[in-house]
Design a protein around this motif. Structure first.
Motif, PDB file in Angstrom:
ATOM      1  N   ARG A  48       0.720  -1.336  -0.086  1.00 39.90           N
ATOM      2  CA  ARG A  48       0.155  -0.284  -0.037  1.00 39.90           C
ATOM      3  C   ARG A  48       0.725   1.367   0.040  1.00 39.90           C
ATOM      4  O   ARG A  48       1.812   1.261   0.581  1.00 39.90           O
ATOM      5  CB  ARG A  48      -0.914   0.161   1.274  1.00 39.90           C
ATOM      6  CG  ARG A  48      -1.892  -1.061   1.356  1.00 39.90           C
ATOM      7  CD  ARG A  48      -3.146  -0.486   2.062  1.00 39.90           C
ATOM      8  NE  ARG A  48      -2.741  -0.645   3.368  1.00 39.90           N
ATOM      9  CZ  ARG A  48      -2.829  -1.862   4.346  1.00 39.90           C
ATOM     10  NH1 ARG A  48      -3.362  -2.770   3.943  1.00 39.90           N
ATOM     11  NH2 ARG A  48      -2.427  -1.579   5.717  1.00 39.90           N
ATOM     12  N   THR A 327      -6.860  14.456  -5.610  1.00 39.73           N
ATOM     13  CA  THR A 327      -7.053  13.135  -4.994  1.00 39.73           C
ATOM     14  C   THR A 327      -6.909  11.893  -6.162  1.00 39.73           C
ATOM     15  O   THR A 327      -6.141  11.060  -5.938  1.00 39.73           O
ATOM     16  CB  THR A 327      -8.346  12.774  -4.220  1.00 39.73           C
ATOM     17  OG1 THR A 327      -8.263  13.754  -3.071  1.00 39.73           O
ATOM     18  CG2 THR A 327      -8.483  11.305  -3.636  1.00 39.73           C
ATOM     19  N   GLU A 328      -7.427  12.147  -7.020  1.00 37.34           N
ATOM     20  CA  GLU A 328      -7.478  11.159  -8.184  1.00 37.34           C
ATOM     21  C   GLU A 328      -6.099  11.109  -8.791  1.00 37.34           C
ATOM     22  O   GLU A 328      -5.617  10.041  -9.207  1.00 37.34           O
ATOM     23  CB  GLU A 328      -8.394  11.630  -9.319  1.00 37.34           C
ATOM     24  CG  GLU A 328      -9.924  11.537  -8.856  1.00 37.34           C
ATOM     25  CD  GLU A 328     -10.318  12.876  -7.787  1.00 37.34           C
ATOM     26  OE1 GLU A 328     -11.367  12.433  -7.144  1.00 37.34           O
ATOM     27  OE2 GLU A 328      -9.564  13.669  -7.991  1.00 37.34           O
ATOM     28  N   ILE A 331      -3.948   9.177  -6.409  1.00 38.00           N
ATOM     29  CA  ILE A 331      -4.435   7.814  -6.429  1.00 38.00           C
ATOM     30  C   ILE A 331      -3.457   7.070  -7.728  1.00 38.00           C
ATOM     31  O   ILE A 331      -3.154   5.947  -7.785  1.00 38.00           O
ATOM     32  CB  ILE A 331      -5.705   7.380  -6.620  1.00 38.00           C
ATOM     33  CG1 ILE A 331      -6.243   7.596  -5.160  1.00 38.00           C
ATOM     34  CG2 ILE A 331      -6.236   6.339  -7.143  1.00 38.00           C
ATOM     35  CD1 ILE A 331      -7.834   7.847  -5.208  1.00 38.00           C
ATOM     36  N   GLU A 332      -3.612   7.700  -9.014  1.00 42.65           N
ATOM     37  CA  GLU A 332      -2.990   7.064 -10.021  1.00 42.65           C
ATOM     38  C   GLU A 332      -1.473   7.114 -10.163  1.00 42.65           C
ATOM     39  O   GLU A 332      -0.917   6.348 -10.752  1.00 42.65           O
ATOM     40  CB  GLU A 332      -3.534   8.084 -11.303  1.00 42.65           C
ATOM     41  CG  GLU A 332      -4.981   7.923 -11.626  1.00 42.65           C
ATOM     42  CD  GLU A 332      -5.258   6.290 -11.911  1.00 42.65           C
ATOM     43  OE1 GLU A 332      -4.354   5.641 -12.542  1.00 42.65           O
ATOM     44  OE2 GLU A 332      -6.241   6.029 -11.625  1.00 42.65           O
ATOM     45  N   ARG A 335      -1.232   3.764  -8.135  1.00 44.94           N
ATOM     46  CA  ARG A 335      -1.666   2.816  -8.890  1.00 44.94           C
ATOM     47  C   ARG A 335      -0.601   2.423 -10.007  1.00 44.94           C
ATOM     48  O   ARG A 335      -0.201   1.560 -10.432  1.00 44.94           O
ATOM     49  CB  ARG A 335      -3.048   3.024  -9.176  1.00 44.94           C
ATOM     50  CG  ARG A 335      -3.629   1.720  -9.915  1.00 44.94           C
ATOM     51  CD  ARG A 335      -4.970   2.185 -10.390  1.00 44.94           C
ATOM     52  NE  ARG A 335      -5.823   2.009  -8.825  1.00 44.94           N
ATOM     53  CZ  ARG A 335      -6.825   2.687  -8.806  1.00 44.94           C
ATOM     54  NH1 ARG A 335      -7.413   3.781  -9.557  1.00 44.94           N
ATOM     55  NH2 ARG A 335      -7.789   2.659  -7.715  1.00 44.94           N
ATOM     56  N   ALA A 342      -4.246   4.086  -0.563  1.00 44.56           N
ATOM     57  CA  ALA A 342      -4.965   3.789   0.421  1.00 44.56           C
ATOM     58  C   ALA A 342      -4.988   5.267   1.231  1.00 44.56           C
ATOM     59  O   ALA A 342      -4.088   6.045   1.331  1.00 44.56           O
ATOM     60  CB  ALA A 342      -4.283   2.699   1.517  1.00 44.56           C
ATOM     61  N   LYS A 343      -6.231   5.592   1.537  1.00 48.94           N
ATOM     62  CA  LYS A 343      -6.546   6.865   2.025  1.00 48.94           C
ATOM     63  C   LYS A 343      -6.513   6.562   3.700  1.00 48.94           C
ATOM     64  O   LYS A 343      -6.893   5.751   4.109  1.00 48.94           O
ATOM     65  CB  LYS A 343      -7.996   7.594   1.627  1.00 48.94           C
ATOM     66  CG  LYS A 343      -8.348   8.873   2.397  1.00 48.94           C
ATOM     67  CD  LYS A 343      -9.383   9.466   1.864  1.00 48.94           C
ATOM     68  CE  LYS A 343     -10.794   8.749   1.992  1.00 48.94           C
ATOM     69  NZ  LYS A 343     -11.886   9.341   1.607  1.00 48.94           N
ATOM     70  N   GLU A 352      -9.656   4.008   3.592  1.00 47.52           N
ATOM     71  CA  GLU A 352     -10.226   3.253   2.445  1.00 47.52           C
ATOM     72  C   GLU A 352      -8.927   2.741   1.503  1.00 47.52           C
ATOM     73  O   GLU A 352      -7.937   3.670   1.453  1.00 47.52           O
ATOM     74  CB  GLU A 352     -10.991   4.420   1.813  1.00 47.52           C
ATOM     75  CG  GLU A 352     -11.559   3.771   0.535  1.00 47.52           C
ATOM     76  CD  GLU A 352     -12.954   4.695  -0.323  1.00 47.52           C
ATOM     77  OE1 GLU A 352     -13.406   4.629  -1.417  1.00 47.52           O
ATOM     78  OE2 GLU A 352     -12.807   5.971   0.324  1.00 47.52           O
ATOM     79  N   ILE A 353      -9.272   1.733   0.707  1.00 48.08           N
ATOM     80  CA  ILE A 353      -8.248   1.229  -0.225  1.00 48.08           C
ATOM     81  C   ILE A 353      -8.649   1.137  -1.321  1.00 48.08           C
ATOM     82  O   ILE A 353      -9.974   0.647  -1.577  1.00 48.08           O
ATOM     83  CB  ILE A 353      -7.646  -0.161   0.144  1.00 48.08           C
ATOM     84  CG1 ILE A 353      -7.253  -0.270   1.892  1.00 48.08           C
ATOM     85  CG2 ILE A 353      -6.762  -0.931  -0.598  1.00 48.08           C
ATOM     86  CD1 ILE A 353      -6.631  -1.648   2.188  1.00 48.08           C
ATOM     87  N   TYR A 354      -8.093   1.729  -2.438  1.00 46.53           N
ATOM     88  CA  TYR A 354      -8.631   2.143  -3.688  1.00 46.53           C
ATOM     89  C   TYR A 354      -8.240   0.729  -4.771  1.00 46.53           C
ATOM     90  O   TYR A 354      -6.939   0.207  -4.578  1.00 46.53           O
ATOM     91  CB  TYR A 354      -8.148   3.250  -4.188  1.00 46.53           C
ATOM     92  CG  TYR A 354      -8.763   4.525  -3.775  1.00 46.53           C
ATOM     93  CD1 TYR A 354     -10.015   4.904  -3.983  1.00 46.53           C
ATOM     94  CD2 TYR A 354      -8.004   4.956  -2.386  1.00 46.53           C
ATOM     95  CE1 TYR A 354     -10.337   6.102  -3.145  1.00 46.53           C
ATOM     96  CE2 TYR A 354      -8.552   5.882  -1.643  1.00 46.53           C
ATOM     97  CZ  TYR A 354      -9.640   6.638  -2.197  1.00 46.53           C
ATOM     98  OH  TYR A 354     -10.475   7.551  -1.359  1.00 46.53           O
TER      99      TYR A 354
END
Length: 354
Positions: A48, A327-328, A331-332, A335, A342-343, A352-354
């Motif tokens: 993570r 935020t997006e 995340i990218e 990823r 993970a937030k 939260e895990i994305y």
């Protein structure tokens, strides 16, 4: 020396200062990065990469410290000097809460008139209106300044701030924890022992805090190493640091001027931080000063955290460094590097895990 250091890392034995200095000044970047990445994989085998949704609210730019490396501060009489009203600050926190944010990072200058009652009232109002937002605010220099201005001891000041709603103290103002360096770049600011005293007192009150280092100004490699070992020693006594964040001096618009550290130097210091700080759980990549792509590379040099989304940031931006990420996008970044985004919250609890 490299094999000796690798063996110590494999046996989970702490490095000494001479070994750390050798890694910083003599070792190959990729060799140091590989060791740091190996440590990160052992400490965080789940794969993570964490981040927090936060906002940095600079409640004032008026500052008596007038650090030579800072382009943000203003004298009280300056045309663009300001102090935000409670209403303005609360509106900013409302926007943070509306976006699912959980952390309020609030820092400003050493204002000559803002005593503890100003902060107590503000923190109480924030917690009353936004109980889910964690107040991660005020650097050690600000805490000591508020205490002196209010005729309080530092421990009493910190206790009162905590009772009003302060939950965590950010590591700002650490710069380099060597007083010879501090006297050159921030001669009016507290010494390193005062910085450490605030952190240890906060830890004693049950607050978790972060630690930082701003490098690339006037320090020597030996000073960077000393800074890391002082953080490690404080952590050994208290266990209160959640994370360490190294970031680079931004010279634009500052009295100090000069050049900033290179990307290679940043990655070397970041990796060394992961290796030396064997008792600090999280190492944060500084996309605010390095940008998105370098932050992504940093995830393979020991970093496991991407810090905050920072809906607002003014201090580093004042020096001409204005990277912005949603935020997006964070995340990218995680990823795209092959990790699970993970937030988290301020305490590094996963939300939260994305």
């Amino acid at each position: 020396m490299l094999k000796q250091i690798q063996r110590k890392i494999e046996e989970r034995k702490p490095l000494d200062r001479s070994e750390a200095l050798w890694l910083l000044t003599r070792a190959d970047l990729l060799a140091v990065g590989k060791m740091a990445d190996g440590i990160r994989r052992v400490r965080h085998p789940h794969g993570r990469v964490t981040f927090v949704v936060d906002r940095n609210v600079n409640y004032t730019n008026i500052c008596q410290s007038q650090c030579r490396f800072c382009a943000f501060y203003r004298a009280a009489e300056a045309d663009d000097a300001y102090v935000l009203t409670y209403e303005t600050i609360l509106a900013k926190v409302a926007e943070l809460a509306d976006r699912g944010g959980t952390q309020l990072l609030m820092q400003g200058g050493l204002h000559p008139d803002l005593k503890i009652d100003w902060f107590e009232e503000l923190f109480r109002r924030v917690k009353a209106e936004f109980p889910a937002v964690q107040i991660h605010s005020l650097s050690p220099a600000e805490v000591i300044h508020i205490a002196r201005l209010s005729g309080l001891s530092m421990p009493d000041c910190l206790r009162r701030l905590q009772e009003a709603g302060l939950e965590s103290v950010p590591g700002g103002g650490a710069e380099v924890l060597v007083d010879e360096v501090r006297k050159e770049i921030s001669p009016n600011k507290i010494g390193w022992r005062d910085w450490a005293a605030v952190m240890e007192e906060a830890h004693g009150l049950g607050m978790r805090t972060t630690a930082t280092m701003m490098f690339g100004s006037r320090e020597r490699p030996e000073d960077i190493v000393e800074h890391l070992f002082r953080i490690r020693e404080i952590q050994g006594r208290t266990g209160g640091f959640t994370a360490f964040i190294p970031w680079t001096f931004q010279p634009g618009g500052t009295e100090l001027g000069g050049e900033t550290a290179t990307g290679v130097e940043y990655l070397k210091v970041l990796a060394l931080s992961r290796i030396v700080l064997d008792n600090v759980e999280n190492i944060q990549a500084s996309w605010v000063t390095q940008g998105a792509m370098m932050a992504q590379v940093a995830l393979f040099f020991g970093a496991n955290d991407l810090g905050g989304t920072m809906l607002e940031e003014n201090v580093v931006a004042a020096a001409g460094c204005s990277f912005r990420l949603s935020t997006e996008e964070i995340i990218e970044i995680a990823r795209g590097a092959g990790f699970l985004p993970a937030k988290r919250n301020t305490k590094y609890e996963i939300l939260e895990i994305y």
